[in-house]
Design a protein around this motif. Structure first.
Motif, PDB file in Angstrom:
ATOM      1  N   MET A  66       0.910  -1.290  -0.089  1.00 43.32           N
ATOM      2  CA  MET A  66      -0.079   0.076  -0.019  1.00 43.32           C
ATOM      3  C   MET A  66       0.966   1.344  -0.025  1.00 43.32           C
ATOM      4  O   MET A  66       1.809   1.377   0.768  1.00 43.32           O
ATOM      5  CB  MET A  66      -0.975  -0.112   1.189  1.00 43.32           C
ATOM      6  CG  MET A  66      -1.917   1.202   1.331  1.00 43.32           C
ATOM      7  SD  MET A  66      -2.671   1.158   2.775  1.00 43.32           S
ATOM      8  CE  MET A  66      -4.207   0.007   2.529  1.00 43.32           C
ATOM      9  N   ASN A  67       0.595   2.206  -0.848  1.00 40.52           N
ATOM     10  CA  ASN A  67       1.264   3.270  -0.856  1.00 40.52           C
ATOM     11  C   ASN A  67       0.906   4.198   0.272  1.00 40.52           C
ATOM     12  O   ASN A  67      -0.086   4.048   0.856  1.00 40.52           O
ATOM     13  CB  ASN A  67       0.967   4.261  -2.394  1.00 40.52           C
ATOM     14  CG  ASN A  67       1.620   3.520  -3.423  1.00 40.52           C
ATOM     15  OD1 ASN A  67       2.701   3.231  -3.319  1.00 40.52           O
ATOM     16  ND2 ASN A  67       0.679   3.430  -4.356  1.00 40.52           N
ATOM     17  N   SER A  68       1.915   4.984   0.718  1.00 41.82           N
ATOM     18  CA  SER A  68       1.691   6.000   2.030  1.00 41.82           C
ATOM     19  C   SER A  68       1.859   7.350   1.487  1.00 41.82           C
ATOM     20  O   SER A  68       3.065   7.542   0.974  1.00 41.82           O
ATOM     21  CB  SER A  68       2.427   5.582   3.094  1.00 41.82           C
ATOM     22  OG  SER A  68       3.911   5.545   2.781  1.00 41.82           O
ATOM     23  N   VAL A  69       0.947   8.306   2.160  1.00 42.60           N
ATOM     24  CA  VAL A  69       1.335   9.769   1.687  1.00 42.60           C
ATOM     25  C   VAL A  69       0.849  10.360   3.102  1.00 42.60           C
ATOM     26  O   VAL A  69       0.073  10.246   3.762  1.00 42.60           O
ATOM     27  CB  VAL A  69       0.338   9.918   0.481  1.00 42.60           C
ATOM     28  CG1 VAL A  69      -1.182   9.794   0.890  1.00 42.60           C
ATOM     29  CG2 VAL A  69       0.681  11.510   0.184  1.00 42.60           C
ATOM     30  N   LEU A  70       1.700  11.616   3.158  1.00 45.98           N
ATOM     31  CA  LEU A  70       1.597  12.391   4.420  1.00 45.98           C
ATOM     32  C   LEU A  70       0.889  13.598   3.661  1.00 45.98           C
ATOM     33  O   LEU A  70       1.579  14.302   2.847  1.00 45.98           O
ATOM     34  CB  LEU A  70       2.927  12.813   4.884  1.00 45.98           C
ATOM     35  CG  LEU A  70       2.909  13.864   6.122  1.00 45.98           C
ATOM     36  CD1 LEU A  70       1.975  13.393   7.217  1.00 45.98           C
ATOM     37  CD2 LEU A  70       4.181  14.213   6.382  1.00 45.98           C
ATOM     38  N   ILE A  71      -0.156  14.048   3.960  1.00 43.39           N
ATOM     39  CA  ILE A  71      -0.740  15.464   3.687  1.00 43.39           C
ATOM     40  C   ILE A  71      -0.580  16.647   4.679  1.00 43.39           C
ATOM     41  O   ILE A  71      -0.856  16.357   5.811  1.00 43.39           O
ATOM     42  CB  ILE A  71      -2.235  15.146   3.515  1.00 43.39           C
ATOM     43  CG1 ILE A  71      -2.596  14.066   2.462  1.00 43.39           C
ATOM     44  CG2 ILE A  71      -2.905  16.602   3.116  1.00 43.39           C
ATOM     45  CD1 ILE A  71      -4.113  13.615   2.432  1.00 43.39           C
ATOM     46  N   VAL A  72       0.329  17.583   4.181  1.00 44.83           N
ATOM     47  CA  VAL A  72       0.691  18.564   5.170  1.00 44.83           C
ATOM     48  C   VAL A  72      -0.213  19.845   4.463  1.00 44.83           C
ATOM     49  O   VAL A  72       0.074  20.621   3.773  1.00 44.83           O
ATOM     50  CB  VAL A  72       2.065  19.230   5.085  1.00 44.83           C
ATOM     51  CG1 VAL A  72       2.603  20.011   5.990  1.00 44.83           C
ATOM     52  CG2 VAL A  72       2.734  17.873   5.377  1.00 44.83           C
ATOM     53  N   GLU A  73      -1.450  20.156   5.422  1.00 46.62           N
ATOM     54  CA  GLU A  73      -2.266  21.186   4.960  1.00 46.62           C
ATOM     55  C   GLU A  73      -2.937  21.741   6.220  1.00 46.62           C
ATOM     56  O   GLU A  73      -3.471  20.856   6.997  1.00 46.62           O
ATOM     57  CB  GLU A  73      -3.343  20.411   3.954  1.00 46.62           C
ATOM     58  CG  GLU A  73      -4.636  21.181   3.414  1.00 46.62           C
ATOM     59  CD  GLU A  73      -4.032  22.718   3.020  1.00 46.62           C
ATOM     60  OE1 GLU A  73      -4.242  23.772   3.505  1.00 46.62           O
ATOM     61  OE2 GLU A  73      -3.644  22.655   1.860  1.00 46.62           O
ATOM     62  N   ASP A  74      -3.150  23.091   6.140  1.00 42.31           N
ATOM     63  CA  ASP A  74      -3.630  23.671   7.443  1.00 42.31           C
ATOM     64  C   ASP A  74      -5.176  23.782   7.320  1.00 42.31           C
ATOM     65  O   ASP A  74      -6.027  24.149   8.037  1.00 42.31           O
ATOM     66  CB  ASP A  74      -2.921  24.908   7.790  1.00 42.31           C
ATOM     67  CG  ASP A  74      -3.071  25.995   6.813  1.00 42.31           C
ATOM     68  OD1 ASP A  74      -3.023  25.655   5.752  1.00 42.31           O
ATOM     69  OD2 ASP A  74      -2.973  27.212   7.271  1.00 42.31           O
ATOM     70  N   ASP A  75      -5.631  24.075   6.155  1.00 45.38           N
ATOM     71  CA  ASP A  75      -7.036  24.027   5.639  1.00 45.38           C
ATOM     72  C   ASP A  75      -7.847  22.836   5.922  1.00 45.38           C
ATOM     73  O   ASP A  75      -7.568  21.742   5.223  1.00 45.38           O
ATOM     74  CB  ASP A  75      -7.259  24.596   4.297  1.00 45.38           C
ATOM     75  CG  ASP A  75      -8.658  24.901   3.843  1.00 45.38           C
ATOM     76  OD1 ASP A  75      -9.595  23.923   4.147  1.00 45.38           O
ATOM     77  OD2 ASP A  75      -8.753  25.983   3.568  1.00 45.38           O
ATOM     78  N   GLY A  76      -8.572  22.821   7.089  1.00 43.78           N
ATOM     79  CA  GLY A  76      -9.103  21.456   7.102  1.00 43.78           C
ATOM     80  C   GLY A  76     -10.187  20.827   6.195  1.00 43.78           C
ATOM     81  O   GLY A  76     -10.074  19.520   6.020  1.00 43.78           O
ATOM     82  N   ASP A  77     -10.884  21.862   5.516  1.00 41.64           N
ATOM     83  CA  ASP A  77     -11.550  21.012   4.356  1.00 41.64           C
ATOM     84  C   ASP A  77     -10.903  20.680   3.233  1.00 41.64           C
ATOM     85  O   ASP A  77     -11.235  19.170   2.505  1.00 41.64           O
ATOM     86  CB  ASP A  77     -12.527  22.236   3.811  1.00 41.64           C
ATOM     87  CG  ASP A  77     -13.466  22.805   4.753  1.00 41.64           C
ATOM     88  OD1 ASP A  77     -14.032  22.074   5.463  1.00 41.64           O
ATOM     89  OD2 ASP A  77     -13.928  23.936   4.589  1.00 41.64           O
TER      90      ASP A  77
END
Length: 234
Positions: free
Chosen positions: A1-12
């Motif tokens: 399974m590919n893994s990804v880190l999402i770095v984003e301060d906008d909750g939506d």
């Protein structure tokens, strides 16, 4: 399974990306700022990072630069509302693989992400395994092996061993090691080399006892991975 880190301060946006990528089979971690992102990346080492540029405690460029200087091998894609050419150039110059302007279409982002993952994986397969004599180092898993004896290294220990393996049975100076691994970080002295040589020597102790290479100090010349094929000894 590919893994990804999402770095984003906008909750939506963060929630939308998490839902979409999870539905596509990705393992997803989330971060809302610089410190949180670097901590998450160190703990789980994702295959890719989706990176907002404007964060509450810094910039995505700070994250990207720190990850690359620390040896992070995965794909990094900026997601940013800043769409000037200079912004894109600056993002790519600190080590990102791609720069996607907001608002974006999820299907296009997904396609680009998969292309970069495939390219990174293909490049990694070509350079993941190093050998020196009967010693092998898997740069992806950071496992070193001699016969049936193995050891697991940290990222920086693996990078240090890779340098010594490249020059196996030949001394490498403290200065050369420092320049390759630590010079860009600032605030550190040559002593950091001695500290990590000590860490690595401890990790290789069982391999050395099994008759494998040992990490030795060559007075006045630096450090060497001794394959027991040369006359140098500590």
């Amino acid at each position: 399974m590919n893994s990804v880190l999402i770095v984003e301060d906008d909750g939506d946006i963060r929630a939308m990306l998490a839902r979409g990528l999870s539905a596509e089979g990705f393992a997803v971690d989330l971060a809302g700022g610089v410190d949180e992102a670097l901590s998450a990346a160190r703990e789980r080492v994702p295959e890719a990072v989706l990176l907002d540029n404007m964060l509450p405690d810094g910039t995505g460029q700070d994250v990207c630069r720190s990850l690359r200087e620390g040896g992070y091998p995965g794909a990094i894609l900026f997601l940013s509302a800043k769409d000037e050419v200079g912004d894109r150039v600056e993002g790519l110059s600190v080590g990102a693989d791609d720069y996607i302007v907001k608002p974006f279409v999820f299907d296009e982002l997904l396609a680009r992400l998969r292309v970069h993952l495939q390219r990174r994986r293909a490049a990694g397969e070509a350079r993941t395994l190093m050998t020196a004599g009967r010693l092998s180092l898997d740069l992806a898993t950071r496992q070193v092996r001699f016969g049936e004896t193995t050891a697991r290294l940290t990222q920086r220990e693996a990078e240090l061993l890779a340098i010594l393996m490249e020059q196996a049975s030949r001394p490498v100076t403290r200065g050369d090691i420092f320049d390759r691994l630590w010079a860009s970080q600032g605030g550190l002295s040559l002593n950091v080399v001695d500290v990590y040589v000590g860490y690595l020597r401890t990790k290789l102790a069982d391999i050395a006892r099994a008759g494998g290479p040992s990490l030795v100090t060559v007075r006045g010349r630096g450090f060497m991975l001794d394959l027991h094929e040369a006359g140098f000894r500590q």
